[in-house]
Enzyme design. Structure first.
Site, PDB file in Angstrom:
ATOM      1  CB  CYS A  11      -0.972  -0.021   1.178  1.00 53.43           C
ATOM      2  SG  CYS A  11      -0.187  -0.028   2.812  1.00 53.43           S
ATOM      3  NE  ARG A  17      -4.496   1.485   1.690  1.00 53.70           N
ATOM      4  CZ  ARG A  17      -4.275   2.211   0.608  1.00 53.70           C
ATOM      5  NH1 ARG A  17      -5.134   2.139  -0.402  1.00 53.70           N
ATOM      6  NH2 ARG A  17      -3.210   2.978   0.504  1.00 53.70           N
ATOM      7  CG  ASP A 129      -5.366   6.178   1.962  1.00 53.35           C
ATOM      8  OD1 ASP A 129      -5.478   5.968   3.185  1.00 53.35           O
ATOM      9  OD2 ASP A 129      -4.584   7.001   1.469  1.00 53.35           O
TER      10      ASP A 129
END
Ligand code: 4NP
Length: 164
Positions: A11, A17, A129
């Site tokens: 990420c 994440r 995100d």
């Protein structure tokens, strides 16, 4: 024993994440009794959070569901595209950054989008995100990651060919 399949989750910051993806994949693979077949790691395309623990908001979300994890952020490097068999990007920006790092077709072919393994993606391509978002968004991202790692494991265990 055959060589484990090496999977790198990527990420932007390697604090929300991708560390969750790494640790949850490991967890579901262990639960399924196939943990020894995989080696997992995670990294960020940016250097923003190197050395930091995973984001506390996501760890709190996970803990409420009984899942506790840690880690230390690192940045992705070009050699990761050789060292890993699969490189799983959380969104298109991560994917494009990884493809820019790739020098060969073999390296490019290792890069996949996480949500291509989510059976409920319904056309969505990104694990969003949640950095600027609220607690409900962290819950949503947790659910997406949970479904996607399970989908990825099913795909790997079925020995299917790569998704588009
Ligand atoms: P991640 O989330 O890429 O899932 O780790 C983010 C972490 C940090 C920032 C953005 C996204 N940041 O802007 O610092």
């Amino acid at each position: 024993m055959s060589t484990p399949t090496r999977i790198l989750f990527v990420c932007l910051g390697n604090i929300i994440r991708s560390p969750l993806s790494e640790k949850l994949f490991e967890h579901v693979a262990n639960e399924a009794g196939v943990g020894e077949k995989y080696e997992v790691d995670s990294a960020g395309t940016s250097a923003y959070h190197i050395g930091e623990l995973p984001d506390e908001r996501m760890r709190r979300t996970a803990k409420r569901r009984g899942f506790v994890y840690g880690g230390s952020a690192r940045q992705v490097k070009a050699s990761d595209l050789d060292a890993f068999d699969l490189v799983i990007a959380m969104d298109m920006e991560n994917m494009n950054n990884l493809l820019r790092l790739a020098r060969t077709e073999e390296q490019r072919a290792k890069v996949h989008l996480m949500r291509s393994f989510d059976p409920e993606a319904d056309g969505a391509v990104a694990v969003p995100d949640p950095w600027y978002d609220g607690p409900q968004d962290f819950e949503t991202v947790y659910d997406i990651v949970d479904r996607s790692v399970r989908g990825l494991l099913r795909w790997l265990e079925a020995g299917a060919s790569a998704p588009e």
